[in-house]
Design a protein around this motif. Structure first.
Motif, mmCIF file in Angstrom:
data_model
loop_
_atom_site.group_PDB
_atom_site.id
_atom_site.type_symbol
_atom_site.label_atom_id
_atom_site.label_comp_id
_atom_site.label_asym_id
_atom_site.label_seq_id
_atom_site.Cartn_x
_atom_site.Cartn_y
_atom_site.Cartn_z
ATOM 1 N N SER A 114 0.842 -1.193 0.000
ATOM 2 C CA SER A 114 0.000 0.000 0.000
ATOM 3 C C SER A 114 0.875 1.240 0.000
ATOM 4 O O SER A 114 2.056 1.191 0.355
ATOM 5 C CB SER A 114 -0.923 0.027 1.222
ATOM 6 O OG SER A 114 -0.175 0.250 2.398
ATOM 7 N N ASN A 115 0.271 2.321 -0.419
ATOM 8 C CA ASN A 115 0.886 3.635 -0.335
ATOM 9 C C ASN A 115 -0.243 4.621 -0.108
ATOM 10 O O ASN A 115 -1.181 4.675 -0.914
ATOM 11 C CB ASN A 115 1.664 3.986 -1.603
ATOM 12 C CG ASN A 115 2.316 5.348 -1.480
ATOM 13 O OD1 ASN A 115 1.638 6.370 -1.518
ATOM 14 N ND2 ASN A 115 3.622 5.353 -1.298
ATOM 15 N N THR A 116 -0.157 5.391 0.970
ATOM 16 C CA THR A 116 -1.229 6.320 1.308
ATOM 17 C C THR A 116 -0.856 7.781 1.094
ATOM 18 O O THR A 116 -1.685 8.657 1.291
ATOM 19 C CB THR A 116 -1.662 6.123 2.777
ATOM 20 O OG1 THR A 116 -0.518 6.321 3.620
ATOM 21 C CG2 THR A 116 -2.226 4.728 3.004
ATOM 22 N N SER A 117 0.390 8.032 0.695
ATOM 23 C CA SER A 117 0.813 9.429 0.533
ATOM 24 C C SER A 117 0.990 9.828 -0.928
ATOM 25 O O SER A 117 1.198 10.992 -1.224
ATOM 26 C CB SER A 117 2.125 9.671 1.288
ATOM 27 O OG SER A 117 3.137 8.830 0.786
ATOM 28 N N GLY A 118 0.899 8.881 -1.840
ATOM 29 C CA GLY A 118 1.080 9.162 -3.265
ATOM 30 C C GLY A 118 2.487 8.814 -3.707
ATOM 31 O O GLY A 118 3.463 9.262 -3.109
ATOM 32 N N THR A 119 2.576 7.999 -4.710
ATOM 33 C CA THR A 119 3.872 7.591 -5.254
ATOM 34 C C THR A 119 3.795 7.605 -6.776
ATOM 35 O O THR A 119 2.713 7.465 -7.342
ATOM 36 C CB THR A 119 4.276 6.203 -4.715
ATOM 37 O OG1 THR A 119 5.602 5.918 -5.121
ATOM 38 C CG2 THR A 119 3.344 5.098 -5.184
ATOM 39 N N ASN A 120 4.948 7.777 -7.410
ATOM 40 C CA ASN A 120 5.012 7.861 -8.872
ATOM 41 C C ASN A 120 5.521 6.562 -9.476
ATOM 42 O O ASN A 120 6.459 5.964 -8.951
ATOM 43 C CB ASN A 120 5.951 8.993 -9.309
ATOM 44 C CG ASN A 120 5.427 10.350 -8.933
ATOM 45 O OD1 ASN A 120 4.230 10.581 -8.893
ATOM 46 N ND2 ASN A 120 6.324 11.257 -8.655
ATOM 47 N N PHE A 121 4.904 6.171 -10.578
ATOM 48 C CA PHE A 121 5.329 5.012 -11.349
ATOM 49 C C PHE A 121 5.226 5.350 -12.831
ATOM 50 O O PHE A 121 4.325 6.097 -13.233
ATOM 51 C CB PHE A 121 4.409 3.798 -11.115
ATOM 52 C CG PHE A 121 4.395 3.258 -9.733
ATOM 53 C CD1 PHE A 121 5.477 2.556 -9.219
ATOM 54 C CD2 PHE A 121 3.271 3.401 -8.928
ATOM 55 C CE1 PHE A 121 5.449 2.028 -7.941
ATOM 56 C CE2 PHE A 121 3.226 2.877 -7.653
ATOM 57 C CZ PHE A 121 4.325 2.187 -7.157
ATOM 58 N N THR A 122 6.089 4.762 -13.631
ATOM 59 C CA THR A 122 5.872 4.759 -15.076
ATOM 60 C C THR A 122 4.965 3.576 -15.334
ATOM 61 O O THR A 122 5.291 2.438 -14.977
ATOM 62 C CB THR A 122 7.194 4.608 -15.844
ATOM 63 O OG1 THR A 122 8.033 5.708 -15.503
ATOM 64 C CG2 THR A 122 6.952 4.593 -17.347
ATOM 65 N N LEU A 123 3.818 3.818 -15.925
ATOM 66 C CA LEU A 123 2.799 2.785 -16.056
ATOM 67 C C LEU A 123 3.326 1.553 -16.792
ATOM 68 O O LEU A 123 3.028 0.419 -16.411
ATOM 69 C CB LEU A 123 1.554 3.345 -16.758
ATOM 70 C CG LEU A 123 0.327 2.448 -16.756
ATOM 71 C CD1 LEU A 123 -0.058 1.997 -15.359
ATOM 72 C CD2 LEU A 123 -0.836 3.166 -17.422
ATOM 73 N N GLY A 124 4.138 1.734 -17.816
ATOM 74 C CA GLY A 124 4.662 0.611 -18.578
ATOM 75 C C GLY A 124 5.560 -0.309 -17.788
ATOM 76 O O GLY A 124 5.822 -1.436 -18.212
#
Length: 178
Positions: A114-124
């Motif tokens: 889980s992540n409740t603070s917001g995290t970045n990912f490249t969708l691919g």
């Protein structure tokens, strides 16, 4: 003596000229090499074309039936989803970076991430179920994904996720950056 002084001055001038010339060339090379003047991002990700097997779809459908989840929609690739909020912002592609809040669990309700603070990912770079599911909502949207193993972590599993596990993700998509 004067001739020696004159030769010395000429040599000094030549050395200074070479030093200045080398400094200019080095500065030009460093400037040219240190900047990306094209600002071009080349995406090599391709949208997944994999689909879940009939057995995997049946397993997820059984889970949904047992839990009384009647509003889940079956995607053509074999996962199920419910859109809680469609969002009003941009929808991602596999080349997008997304900012998300999420919770992942197994069908026995064991939370594995889980992540409740917001995290970045490249969708691919994420599992295929996310690559196919997140473009269904825009930024600001919320979705619940029911992902079969072939669109998740497959026969190998990952960490605490066992092999051939169905996965459930609750995802809020905060931002989409193309």
């Amino acid at each position: 003596m004067q001739h020696q002084l004159q030769l010395k001055n000429q040599l000094t001038m030549k050395m200074m000229f070479k030093t200045v010339a080398l400094a200019i060339v080095a500065a030009l090379l460093l400037t040219a090499c240190g900047k990306d003047t094209t600002n071009t991002f080349v995406c090599t990700y391709k949208p997944p074309t994999d689909s879940a097997s009939i057995a995997e779809i049946a397993s997820l459908q059984t889970y949904l039936d047992i839990k009384g989840i009647t509003n889940a929609i079956q995607h053509p690739n074999g996962f199920f989803y419910t859109i809680e909020e469609p969002g009003t912002g941009a929808k991602p592609t596999v080349c997008s970076t997304v900012t998300v809040i999420y919770r992942g669990k197994l069908t026995d309700d064991t939370q594995f991430d889980s992540n409740t603070s917001g995290t970045n990912f490249t969708l691919g770079g994420l599992i295929k179920g996310w690559q196919l599911g997140l473009p269904l909502i825009g930024a600001g949207g919320k979705i619940k994904l029911y992902i079969p193993p072939s669109l998740g972590y497959g026969a190998s599993g990952s960490g605490v996720i066992p092999p051939n596990a169905n996965l459930i993700f609750e995802i809020q998509q905060l931002g989409v950056y193309n």
